[in-house]
Write a protein that holds these residues in place. Sequence first.
Motif, short mmCIF file in Angstrom:
data_model
loop_
_atom_site.label_atom_id
_atom_site.label_comp_id
_atom_site.label_asym_id
_atom_site.label_seq_id
_atom_site.Cartn_x
_atom_site.Cartn_y
_atom_site.Cartn_z
N ARG A 149 0.84 -1.19 0.00
CA ARG A 149 0.00 0.00 0.00
C ARG A 149 0.88 1.24 0.00
O ARG A 149 1.84 1.34 0.74
N GLY A 150 0.52 2.18 -0.88
CA GLY A 150 1.21 3.47 -0.91
C GLY A 150 2.65 3.40 -1.37
O GLY A 150 3.40 4.36 -1.18
N GLY A 151 3.06 2.30 -1.97
CA GLY A 151 4.42 2.17 -2.46
C GLY A 151 5.46 1.97 -1.37
O GLY A 151 6.66 1.93 -1.66
N THR A 152 5.01 1.80 -0.12
CA THR A 152 5.97 1.69 0.98
C THR A 152 5.67 0.55 1.96
O THR A 152 6.59 -0.03 2.52
N GLU A 153 4.41 0.24 2.16
CA GLU A 153 4.03 -0.65 3.27
C GLU A 153 3.62 -2.02 2.76
O GLU A 153 2.72 -2.14 1.92
N ILE A 154 4.27 -3.07 3.28
CA ILE A 154 4.03 -4.44 2.85
C ILE A 154 3.07 -5.13 3.82
O ILE A 154 3.23 -5.05 5.04
N SER A 167 6.80 -0.89 6.64
CA SER A 167 7.50 0.02 5.72
C SER A 167 9.02 0.05 5.94
O SER A 167 9.72 0.87 5.35
N GLY A 168 9.52 -0.85 6.77
CA GLY A 168 10.95 -0.83 7.10
C GLY A 168 11.86 -1.06 5.92
O GLY A 168 12.91 -0.42 5.80
N LEU A 183 7.91 0.41 -3.55
CA LEU A 183 7.63 -1.01 -3.55
C LEU A 183 6.30 -1.27 -4.25
O LEU A 183 5.45 -0.39 -4.32
N ASP A 184 6.14 -2.48 -4.76
CA ASP A 184 4.87 -2.90 -5.33
C ASP A 184 4.78 -4.42 -5.20
O ASP A 184 5.78 -5.09 -4.89
N ARG A 225 -5.98 -0.37 -7.55
CA ARG A 225 -5.31 -0.34 -6.26
C ARG A 225 -6.34 0.00 -5.19
O ARG A 225 -7.01 1.03 -5.26
N GLY A 226 -6.46 -0.85 -4.21
CA GLY A 226 -7.45 -0.63 -3.16
C GLY A 226 -6.99 0.36 -2.12
O GLY A 226 -5.82 0.75 -2.07
#
Length: 393
Positions: A149-154, A167-168, A183-184, A225-226
Amino acid sequence: MTNPTSRDYNKASVLDVVLSHAPLTRNQLIELTGLSKATVSRAVEELRADGFVVDGGVDEITGRGRRSTYLDLPGTTGHVAGVSFGARTTGVLVTDLRGREIQHVTVPTADHQEVEDAARWLVDLIAQAARSAQGPLRQIVAAVPGRVRGGTEIFGPAESMKIFAGSGLQQAVANLIEAPVLLDSDANASLLGILTDDATIKNAALFSLSTILNFASCTDHELARGSTPAFGDIGVLSSGVGDENLDELLSARGLLRFARKQGLDLERIEDLWLEPHTEAPHTEAPHTEVLQAFTTAIVTAVSVVAVTLDPESVYFVGRLRPLVDVVLPQVRGRLDQSLPAVPEIRTGPHRIGLSTAQGAVYACLAIAQERLRDAVLGARQHNRLTEKSAPAF
């Protein structure tokens, strides 16, 4: 602050075409932009002064007339890096801003216990693949087996990659390298690769059957993208086989566990379709039972997206893709009996570590191109050529 002028927009349009089609002649540039010869010539000279256009080769004469010089992007305009950070294999693909490969690296994924160590390892791989690249590294996109989500959070990464939840990883990589980092999901990257290669695709769904099951979809050729981490977590749905969910039968990890429970002695999931299997007469056939369970899960997955998303095509990629090819005729037959309209089902091309990295590169190029276009529109400088001022981007 002054607004962009028509001259700025023309220059940005020329840059867009050069980034998408180089090398190309001036006549081709005029045709693709729809601008006049004088407008294109002026924009080309400004972009040449900025370092974004150079003369390439000369085309062959196919009749009477003058030879045309090709315009191209110099290597010094920069490069991008697409990363496929998988549970088993990691691939890094570095290209120039035209998308031409500079180098790729594919290695087994190292087992890291700390996020910072993994980030350093990834940055070293990127540096290795970019060793011969010129100019600045303008964008990194890393695709991971999980929802992002948001290109950062897995969210929901593979079991062996649980330490990367959150997001680390994005922060750690960004702290180590002078380039924007996003990230994606591996499924999004795979579908983006398919969309980039085929502009006719409008509505589609994709299942990535690798270490975990991952899902992506597009509407009107745009990735969906949700707004919540639940989006794309299709693996939690029932498979239609006992108490097993889709992830348990459509992921390499889950299917191997299921096959062993049925009595198959498999060292790796590939043995399910690569090794010959003989069943004892008058007994339950474990191999057939596993294939039937897998088939049912595929039918269930396609049915779910067919009635909710109405895609024209459904793609299957990833480590289990060869097994999908084995059961696809039966899948199509069962869907014909249960659905009034069956989407086209395809298995996508899959080069381990590189197919997903290619999709990540496409994401990089779209971001970099948009950023460069914004820079052209926002950095008008009078008398750029006569003053020989430094490029703004």
